[in-house]
Design an enzyme around this catalytic site. Structure first.
Site, short mmCIF file in Angstrom:
data_model
loop_
_atom_site.label_atom_id
_atom_site.label_comp_id
_atom_site.label_asym_id
_atom_site.label_seq_id
_atom_site.Cartn_x
_atom_site.Cartn_y
_atom_site.Cartn_z
N ARG A 1 41.25 55.20 91.00
CA ARG A 1 41.76 55.42 90.10
C ARG A 1 43.40 55.41 91.24
O ARG A 1 42.88 55.70 92.57
CB ARG A 1 41.20 56.67 89.83
CG ARG A 1 39.67 56.55 88.75
CD ARG A 1 40.66 55.89 87.32
NE ARG A 1 39.31 56.07 86.19
CZ ARG A 1 39.17 55.24 85.95
NH1 ARG A 1 38.70 54.10 87.17
NH2 ARG A 1 37.86 55.02 85.14
N HIS B 1 46.15 46.18 87.98
CA HIS B 1 44.57 46.65 87.25
C HIS B 1 43.68 45.38 86.72
O HIS B 1 43.37 45.63 85.04
CB HIS B 1 44.98 47.52 86.47
CG HIS B 1 43.91 48.42 85.83
ND1 HIS B 1 44.38 49.81 85.48
CD2 HIS B 1 42.52 48.66 85.60
CE1 HIS B 1 43.50 50.84 85.50
NE2 HIS B 1 42.53 49.85 85.46
#
Length: 309
Positions: free
Chosen positions: A224, A272
């Protein structure tokens, strides 16, 4: 016949409709699966936190919310949600994460970036250390962290791990708590971040914890974005405390074009892509929880909303 509401963006329905129907048929679960059902008739909600459904109050008959994402930080604080919430633990996502992390650990371990010669480079052969001579620390020892740890152990690495609460994983030296974080990072030649995004994990890597790492350490973050204090990491990179960072997740995505990470020579940015939920395997995981709910068995991967994961 049970009613299953699919509450996610329209493009997700295109991806998931047939895999979910196939998984329901395979499990022998008779269900009416749809994107539009009367709230009071819904038994299960297959859910993405970025869907339009944000008020769960009308879903008076629903038994569980089954998240399509591994991350639940955008739903755990929803005060209208009082029924069980299960996060996604997808075997396909896990395998993808293991492969991505292992690839980048090996890239750093072998010095692959350094060994790629260009026209202005000098011919300087070297012998990299063996895996058994390299210490890798995994921050976050949930399903993903444990899977990554087992693979790296299989390759011969010395693997340690840290989590907020105490964990025990065979072959892994496990640390926990604030003092344990410093102990773990003090041996982290390569650190892999796989913690959830909660108020307690924000800025886990900050000026103090980065300083606790061996000088010249490497960082890999597919977890994250908020786990890292960006300014502190940039300072550590500029001073040589951290040799290089590979970052797949960020506080703002897409990463703004003017962010310093883009131009920094000691940062690798990836968009990502470390792990993505696979519709076929994720559908089987969702349907298994529906089957369990109908059979009166415990749900898998329930979220503890007091912890945020």
């Amino acid at each position: 016949m049970i009613n299953v509401l699919f509450a996610a963006r329209p493009e997700r329905w295109t991806t998931y409709e047939q895999p979910l129907r196939d998984a329901l048929a395979k499990a022998g679960v008779e269900a009416n699966l749809a994107v539009d059902l009367p709230p009071e008739e819904v038994d299960y909600i297959v859910y993405a936190p970025n869907s339009d459904l944000q008020d769960f109050t009308p879903y008076t008959r629903a038994k569980a919310v089954l998240n399509l994402w591994a991350g639940v930080e955008n739903i755990t604080g929803n005060k209208t949600l009082s029924i069980p919430l299960a996060r996604m633990v997808d075997p396909g996502l896990t395998k993808g994460m293991v492969e991505w992390v292992t690839g980048h650990v090996m890239r750093y371990h072998l010095g692959i970036d350094t060994d790629i010669l260009r026209s202005d480079a000098q011919w300087q052969p070297r012998t990299p250390p063996l895996a058994q001579e390299r210490s890798v620390v995994i921050l976050g020892l949930g399903a993903l962290g444990a899977a990554v740890a087992h693979t790296l152990i299989g390759l011969g690495f010395e693997v340690s791990g840290w989590s907020r609460s105490a964990k025990s994983i065979e072959g892994v030296t496990c640390y926990s708590g604030d003092a344990g974080l410093t102990q773990a990072l003090s041996r982290a030649e390569i650190a892999v971040l796989l913690l959830p995004d909660t108020p307690a994990t924000e800025n886990t890597l900050n000026a103090d914890t980065l300083a606790a790492m061996p000088r010249g350490a490497f960082i890999i973050n597919p977890g994250r974005g908020p786990l890292i204090d960006d300014d502190a990491l940039l300072t550590a990179l500029n001073t040589g405390q951290i040799a290089h960072a590979t970052l797949d997740v960020f506080r703002i995505e897409p990463l703004p074009q003017d962010h310093p990470y883009w131009a920094h020579p000691q940062v690798t940015v990836t968009p990502h892509i470390a792990a993505e939920t696979r519709a076929s395997t994720a559908s089987e995981a969702i349907v298994e929880n529906i089957r369990r709910g109908e059979a009166g068995e415990p749900y898998l991967n329930l979220v503890d909303r007091s912890l945020g994961y």
